[in-house]
Design a protein around this motif. Structure first.
Motif, PDB file in Angstrom:
ATOM      1  N   ARG A   3      63.609 -26.856   4.788  1.00 31.03           N
ATOM      2  CA  ARG A   3      63.642 -25.395   4.937  1.00 31.03           C
ATOM      3  C   ARG A   3      65.039 -24.893   5.272  1.00 31.03           C
ATOM      4  O   ARG A   3      65.235 -23.716   5.512  1.00 31.03           O
ATOM      5  N   ALA A   4      66.017 -25.784   5.302  1.00 29.18           N
ATOM      6  CA  ALA A   4      67.389 -25.395   5.631  1.00 29.18           C
ATOM      7  C   ALA A   4      68.126 -24.942   4.372  1.00 29.18           C
ATOM      8  O   ALA A   4      67.806 -25.344   3.266  1.00 29.18           O
ATOM      9  N   ARG A   6      72.177 -24.341   2.939  1.00 26.58           N
ATOM     10  CA  ARG A   6      73.606 -24.530   3.192  1.00 26.58           C
ATOM     11  C   ARG A   6      74.354 -23.516   2.331  1.00 26.58           C
ATOM     12  O   ARG A   6      74.135 -23.421   1.141  1.00 26.58           O
ATOM     13  N   LYS A  42      74.034 -15.423  10.041  1.00 24.01           N
ATOM     14  CA  LYS A  42      73.219 -16.458  10.696  1.00 24.01           C
ATOM     15  C   LYS A  42      72.269 -15.830  11.718  1.00 24.01           C
ATOM     16  O   LYS A  42      71.082 -16.153  11.769  1.00 24.01           O
ATOM     17  N   THR A  43      72.784 -14.901  12.521  1.00 25.42           N
ATOM     18  CA  THR A  43      71.950 -14.216  13.510  1.00 25.42           C
ATOM     19  C   THR A  43      70.855 -13.413  12.831  1.00 25.42           C
ATOM     20  O   THR A  43      69.702 -13.422  13.264  1.00 25.42           O
ATOM     21  N   LEU A  45      69.448 -13.988   9.927  1.00 25.38           N
ATOM     22  CA  LEU A  45      68.437 -14.894   9.389  1.00 25.38           C
ATOM     23  C   LEU A  45      67.562 -15.498  10.488  1.00 25.38           C
ATOM     24  O   LEU A  45      66.370 -15.735  10.284  1.00 25.38           O
ATOM     25  N   GLU A  46      68.144 -15.745  11.650  1.00 20.73           N
ATOM     26  CA  GLU A  46      67.395 -16.358  12.747  1.00 20.73           C
ATOM     27  C   GLU A  46      66.547 -15.369  13.528  1.00 20.73           C
ATOM     28  O   GLU A  46      65.472 -15.721  14.026  1.00 20.73           O
ATOM     29  N   THR A  47      67.019 -14.133  13.665  1.00 18.27           N
ATOM     30  CA  THR A  47      66.340 -13.179  14.549  1.00 18.27           C
ATOM     31  C   THR A  47      65.816 -11.937  13.841  1.00 18.27           C
ATOM     32  O   THR A  47      65.001 -11.215  14.412  1.00 18.27           O
TER      33      THR A  47
END
Length: 54
Positions: A3-4, A6, A42-43, A45-47
């Motif tokens: 699920r990662a 790059r 990144k933030t 996508l994560e939050t």
């Protein structure tokens, strides 16, 4: 990678002492460059929320 994801960003074809290099690397006043943009992505996508504009 499961699920990662790059992401590789290659920004080239400019002089290493140029204003463009300073801008994309975050060395130019008022520009966080690619490091700031990618940290915000990144933030996001994560939050679900991007980093505050700064």
């Amino acid at each position: 990678m499961g699920r990662a994801v790059r992401l590789t960003v290659t920004h080239d074809d400019f002089s290493p002492d140029s204003e463009m290099y300073r801008a994309i690397s975050g060395q130019l006043d008022g520009s966080g460059g690619w490091p700031e943009l990618l940290a915000s992505l990144k933030t996001l996508l994560e939050t679900g929320d991007p980093l505050p504009a700064g």
